[in-house]
Design a protein around this motif. Structure first.
Motif, short mmCIF file in Angstrom:
data_model
loop_
_atom_site.label_atom_id
_atom_site.label_comp_id
_atom_site.label_asym_id
_atom_site.label_seq_id
_atom_site.Cartn_x
_atom_site.Cartn_y
_atom_site.Cartn_z
N LEU A 12 51.00 36.09 58.82
CA LEU A 12 51.85 36.87 58.10
C LEU A 12 52.65 36.10 57.19
N PRO A 13 53.16 36.64 55.93
CA PRO A 13 52.39 37.80 55.22
C PRO A 13 51.08 37.69 54.73
N VAL A 14 50.35 38.82 54.69
CA VAL A 14 48.99 38.91 54.25
C VAL A 14 49.15 39.05 52.79
N ARG A 15 48.15 38.69 51.96
CA ARG A 15 48.07 38.99 50.52
C ARG A 15 47.84 40.30 50.53
N VAL A 16 47.85 40.78 49.32
CA VAL A 16 47.90 42.39 48.64
C VAL A 16 46.43 42.75 48.96
N VAL A 17 45.31 41.75 48.55
CA VAL A 17 44.11 42.19 48.65
C VAL A 17 43.58 42.17 50.14
N GLU A 18 43.92 41.36 50.87
CA GLU A 18 43.87 41.21 52.46
C GLU A 18 44.39 42.56 53.01
N PHE A 19 45.58 43.17 52.63
CA PHE A 19 46.12 44.27 53.21
C PHE A 19 45.17 45.60 52.67
N GLN A 20 44.72 45.42 51.48
CA GLN A 20 43.81 46.71 50.96
C GLN A 20 42.66 46.60 51.86
N ILE A 21 42.17 45.33 52.27
CA ILE A 21 40.86 45.41 53.27
C ILE A 21 41.47 46.02 54.43
N PHE A 22 42.29 45.77 55.08
CA PHE A 22 42.92 46.25 56.28
C PHE A 22 42.96 47.83 56.32
N LEU A 23 43.48 48.13 55.22
CA LEU A 23 43.55 49.67 55.04
C LEU A 23 42.22 50.47 55.12
N SER A 24 41.34 49.93 54.35
CA SER A 24 39.93 50.50 54.23
C SER A 24 39.37 50.33 55.66
N GLY A 28 37.06 52.45 59.25
CA GLY A 28 35.76 52.24 59.82
C GLY A 28 34.97 51.28 58.91
N GLU A 29 33.77 51.04 59.24
CA GLU A 29 33.09 50.24 58.35
C GLU A 29 32.90 50.36 57.01
N ARG A 30 32.99 49.56 56.22
CA ARG A 30 32.85 49.36 54.80
C ARG A 30 32.06 48.48 54.33
N HIS A 31 31.47 48.36 52.97
CA HIS A 31 30.89 47.39 52.16
C HIS A 31 31.95 47.14 51.17
N GLY A 32 31.61 46.01 50.49
CA GLY A 32 32.79 45.62 49.48
C GLY A 32 32.97 46.79 48.45
N TYR A 33 31.99 47.13 47.84
CA TYR A 33 32.10 48.26 46.82
C TYR A 33 33.00 49.41 47.49
N GLY A 34 32.71 49.84 48.77
CA GLY A 34 33.37 50.90 49.34
C GLY A 34 34.84 50.62 49.50
N ILE A 35 35.11 49.40 49.69
CA ILE A 35 36.46 48.88 49.75
C ILE A 35 37.36 49.12 48.38
N ILE A 36 36.50 48.55 47.22
CA ILE A 36 37.28 49.01 46.08
C ILE A 36 37.38 50.19 45.78
N ARG A 37 36.53 51.16 46.17
CA ARG A 37 36.55 52.66 45.90
C ARG A 37 37.76 53.27 46.63
N ARG A 55 36.12 36.97 47.74
CA ARG A 55 36.71 35.70 48.41
C ARG A 55 37.69 35.89 49.53
N ALA A 56 38.20 37.03 49.54
CA ALA A 56 39.08 37.70 50.51
C ALA A 56 38.11 37.74 51.61
N LEU A 57 37.19 38.67 51.61
CA LEU A 57 36.19 39.05 52.75
C LEU A 57 35.67 37.90 53.44
N ALA A 58 35.44 36.65 52.63
CA ALA A 58 34.61 35.40 53.19
C ALA A 58 35.92 34.64 53.99
N ARG A 59 37.20 34.76 53.19
CA ARG A 59 38.27 33.87 54.17
C ARG A 59 38.67 34.94 55.49
#
Length: 120
Positions: A12-24, A28-37, A55-59
């Protein structure tokens, strides 16, 4: 403070993009483009670009917060192979801790007069 809690707080704190990934991925499971949508559908003001997202997904995968699952060919993807991501147990704990941290900051901003009460 126990070692597990310290380990979670180290993220903590996590980056904004990481929190967006957490929210998605909380849904349930999502692929990268689904996370953006998902970010677009939530009305996020700053939707991650593809490079930042991957890059965030890899990290996050390297840190053990999420894991990738190759489902092979997917009907809506043509012949593409998409990797779907899901939260790990650690990732869920970190996501919840970050959500609680943000909620506490929001309450403090409301008490301090920076934000009006939610719903008013």
């Amino acid at each position: 403070m126990d070692r597990g809690k310290r380990r979670i707080e180290a993220f903590l704190p996590v980056r904004v993009v990481e929190f967006q990934i957490f929210l998605s991925l909380a849904a349930g499971e999502r692929h990268g483009y689904g996370i953006i949508r998902d970010a677009e559908a939530r009305g996020d003001k700053k939707v991650p670009d593809v490079g930042t997202l991957y890059r965030a997904l890899a990290r996050m995968t390297e840190q053990g917060l999420i894991t990738g699952v190759d489902h092979g060919k997917v009907a809506d993807a043509g012949d593409e192979r998409r990797i779907y991501y899901r939260l790990t147990a650690l990732g869920l704990k970190v996501a919840r801790a970050e959500a609680a941290r943000l909620a506490a900051l929001t309450r403090a901003a409301q008490l301090g007069g920076l934000l009006s009460e939610v719903g008013s």
